[in-house]
Structure formats: structure tokens, C-alpha cells
Design a protein around this motif. Sequence first.
Motif, PDB file in Angstrom:
ATOM      1  N   ALA A  68      35.697  27.739  40.786  1.00  0.00           N
ATOM      2  CA  ALA A  68      34.675  27.405  41.776  1.00  0.00           C
ATOM      3  C   ALA A  68      33.876  28.632  42.202  1.00  0.00           C
ATOM      4  CB  ALA A  68      35.314  26.759  43.006  1.00  0.00           C
ATOM      5  N   GLY A  69      34.324  29.805  41.781  1.00  0.00           N
ATOM      6  CA  GLY A  69      33.633  31.020  42.165  1.00  0.00           C
ATOM      7  C   GLY A  69      34.409  32.236  41.698  1.00  0.00           C
ATOM      8  N   ILE A  70      33.907  33.392  42.051  1.00  0.00           N
ATOM      9  CA  ILE A  70      34.583  34.633  41.688  1.00  0.00           C
ATOM     10  C   ILE A  70      34.413  35.647  42.800  1.00  0.00           C
ATOM     11  CG2 ILE A  70      32.579  35.571  40.458  1.00  0.00           C
ATOM     12  CD1 ILE A  70      34.656  36.678  38.389  1.00  0.00           C
ATOM     13  N   ARG A  71      35.474  36.389  43.050  1.00  0.00           N
ATOM     14  CA  ARG A  71      35.428  37.453  44.067  1.00  0.00           C
ATOM     15  C   ARG A  71      35.135  38.769  43.371  1.00  0.00           C
ATOM     16  NH1 ARG A  71      39.878  36.801  48.204  1.00  0.00           N
ATOM     17  NH2 ARG A  71      38.286  35.287  48.852  1.00  0.00           N
ATOM     18  N   LEU A  72      34.082  39.429  43.832  1.00  0.00           N
ATOM     19  CA  LEU A  72      33.651  40.688  43.244  1.00  0.00           C
ATOM     20  C   LEU A  72      33.851  41.832  44.216  1.00  0.00           C
ATOM     21  CD1 LEU A  72      30.255  39.463  41.742  1.00  0.00           C
ATOM     22  CD2 LEU A  72      32.425  39.723  40.514  1.00  0.00           C
ATOM     23  N   ALA A  73      34.409  42.921  43.740  1.00  0.00           N
ATOM     24  CA  ALA A  73      34.494  44.142  44.545  1.00  0.00           C
ATOM     25  C   ALA A  73      33.160  44.865  44.466  1.00  0.00           C
ATOM     26  CB  ALA A  73      35.610  45.032  44.038  1.00  0.00           C
ATOM     27  N   VAL A  74      32.670  45.314  45.611  1.00  0.00           N
ATOM     28  CA  VAL A  74      31.444  46.102  45.654  1.00  0.00           C
ATOM     29  C   VAL A  74      31.796  47.545  45.308  1.00  0.00           C
ATOM     30  CG1 VAL A  74      29.508  46.862  47.072  1.00  0.00           C
ATOM     31  CG2 VAL A  74      30.486  44.578  47.406  1.00  0.00           C
ATOM     32  N   MET A  75      31.100  48.108  44.329  1.00  0.00           N
ATOM     33  CA  MET A  75      31.414  49.438  43.819  1.00  0.00           C
ATOM     34  C   MET A  75      30.354  50.458  44.233  1.00  0.00           C
ATOM     35  SD  MET A  75      34.067  48.279  42.175  1.00  0.00           S
ATOM     36  CE  MET A  75      34.640  49.553  41.043  1.00  0.00           C
ATOM     37  N   LYS A  76      30.685  51.711  44.034  1.00  0.00           N
ATOM     38  CA  LYS A  76      29.710  52.796  44.167  1.00  0.00           C
ATOM     39  C   LYS A  76      29.949  53.765  43.016  1.00  0.00           C
ATOM     40  CE  LYS A  76      32.588  55.681  47.205  1.00  0.00           C
ATOM     41  NZ  LYS A  76      32.679  56.387  48.513  1.00  0.00           N
TER      42      LYS A  76
END
Length: 452
Positions: free
Chosen positions: A285-293
Amino acid sequence: MAPRGLGCWRWAARPRALLLPGAAFPFGFRQLFCTLELAPHICVVGSGPAGFYTAQHLLKHHPQAQVDIYEKQLVPFGLVRFGVAPDHPEVKSYGAEDHRTLGIPGEELPGVISARDFVGWYNGLPENRKLAPNLNCDTALILGQGNVALDVARILLTPTELLEKTDITAEALNVLEQSQVQRVWIVGRRGPLQAAFTIKELREMINLPGSQPLLDPADFSGLEELIKVAPRPRKRLLELLVRTALKPPEAKGIDRRAETPRAWGLRFLRSPQKVLASPDGGRVAGIRLAVMKLEGSGENAQAVPTGAVEDVPCGLVLSSVGYKSRPIDPTVPFDPKLGIIPNSEGRVLGAPGLYCSGWVKRGPTGVIATTMNDSFLTGQALLQDLEEGVLPLGPKLGYAMIEPLLKNRGVQPVSFEDWEKLDEEEVAQGQVAGKPREKLVDPQQMLRIIRH
């Protein structure tokens, strides 16, 4: 089930071939079965570009050589046939047996598939013919920002009337005609400077009929000076991205009459953390993404987590994070981390008489020209070893040894003449449908045609 075994193509003065389905050898593996002083007998496992180019080099530079090529499919040409987008018949750039897994929770959910399998499905790879991707969702998300990712996105969004004249399989065309996908996100761990796709594929996406690009101008802020000093191919790519991102909506050719126009977008500095399940747990139903730098600069910049995450709703997740080769046998050296056979200029380390070429030699990088040059170098190394007398010699007889072995195992060879029958049938069916060919995907049907 189709009969199992090895496929063998034989080349001497006039190229001949035999093919058998069912073997499981890594793309581009080479073995010297027999080396006779005047007429070396050479075995090549894999009939993709690396295999053919290696055989070509050997035959060109050693007129007495006899080359057998073994192939696990009923048809030749490997991922030249099965790995290229149907609307890109001129592009031949893939070659490995497996894909890299994501290694995150939820990737086993229905609706999460590898780009490799998806490409194999719409290209008629028999092992992927039953993939049956569910496209009854509004949003698809592709993990990876290479050319394969853009190929997949383009196939998902291209109007099917434009695909009808390609050699895409009838089953894939039927599923795409019923597709509900309206938006495709193409996600990468690093930034625009590190995107792996090329300008040709990007330009095709930007000009894709019936779709609009969704690029955030903020992703490109502060890059002006870096773009100026970037190598020319990268500079042209980034300039095109910036121009597209900064265009006002009215200049992007958006069809305002369409209620839900198709669209695609690039999401940078995002890394997959978890695939989210539907309430009943039955599919994605979706995906969790980590915000990167980014830490560092240029091609060597590394993405590190910021601690923030974001959830993106989607009904289809396609993993395009890389390809890898498989080990052939416990007795053959293999580096599982790098996905290659350890070698020196194609010579397999610790195994005299064994050679490798293609992605199993150098890893999953490069396109057809890279593979061609790489294969020529492997062939050159083999011929040099022949000339210097460093290869093990013996009374082995090449296919003369293999033929009775296959017979004892109940394996029925598929000859080159049999492949010509399949080729003729595909072309004939394609002409009826107004296509270059209609690929056969059912091994049993293929065998019936051959035996008819």
C-alpha cells in the motif's frame, strides 16, 4: 515442464548451433573443454552478447577453432532478446542472472517485484511469463535511477497504441491496456549529480506523449557552479533536468482537459526502509523512505540518513537497484559480495583453462560496446594462453562427450534449425499483428512447433 539440460551451439568453418532449455549457468561463463594444438575446441556458456562476442573473436583470430555455445533457454541471444525495452530495439545493455534484493521488511508482499522480472515479463522471458503484475493502482514507485528504471517507467506510461507495433508480448500489451497507473515515482538514494540514467532516456521521458514530468526546482538549487564544471555528458544531463524543472506549467504542454493526466517524477535523497502493507496485509500500500543527505561531493558523494522519514502511498513497487550474477558451481571461484568470478584479464584465478567475460567478469556495469570490448579481451587472453602452451591439454572431445551425457539424462537438444523454425513462426505471427515479431513464451508451445 520443458526438458532440462544444456544448450550447445557449434561453430567451426560454418556456424551451427544446438540449444537446450533448463541449465542454470551465469551469463558469460567460459570453459575450455579441449585444446588441440591445431584445432582448439572451446566451450562458451551463455549466448548473450558476451558469449557471442567472445566466440566471434576466437573464430576470427583462430580459423581452426571450433566453438560450442551452451544456452539454457530454447532461443538464443540472452538478454539482448529478453532484457531490452520493446520500444528500444537498438539498445542492448543488460546481462546477469539475478537482481539485488532490497533487504527491507515487507519486500515479500504482493505488488513488490524486481525490475528485472518485470522487464523479462514484457519481453517474453519464459520464466517470467506468469508474473501477472497487478496494475490496478494509481501510483507505482520504482527504486533506482538508472536506465532500467526509466525503461520500466516509460513502458508503464507509454500509450499502448504506441507499443502495439513493437515486439512486446501480447499478454503484456493486454495487461498494460487495462492499467490504472497514472503516476510513477522514480526514487534514488543520492542527488541529481549522481543519477545513473543517460540523457537519451531522460529526454524520452520528458517528451513522452500523454505524460508530464514532476520535478521539484528545489532539488536543483545551489548546483549551478557544480554543473558548470561537470563533465560534458553529465553537464548536458543536468542542464536538461534544470530546464525541465524550471519551466512554467503552461510551457510544459500539460493537457488541462485531462482529469488525471499521467505523470512521472524523480525523488532524490530517499532510501527505502519498509514496504507498507494494505489494511488486510494482502498487498503493498506504500513505502517508507528515509530522507538522506550527501556527505562528500561529485560521483563519490555518500548518502547518509538524516533521521527523517516519509511514507509514499503506492500500489506497485519495482526494485531496480542492480543486477548480479550467480555462482555456477561450488568448484568454480565466485565472489558473492561483488557478484563476479575472481579473474585476471578474464582468466579465472586458480582454475587454468577457465575464462569469464561480461558482467560475471567485471560486475553489472556498461552497455553493449563495453561488453564487446571486454569479450574481445577475454578471447585475446585465451588465444595468448593457447599460443604459449599454458592450457591443460587432453583427449577431451567437447560436444562429443556432452552428447551421450545428455542422452543418458533424457535431454532433447534443440538445434539451430529448430530455432529457425521458432524464429519463422514468431515473425509470421508478428506480421499478422503488424509487429516485428510475436514472441513465443510458452516452452511447451515452442517444443510443439519444433517437433511438428
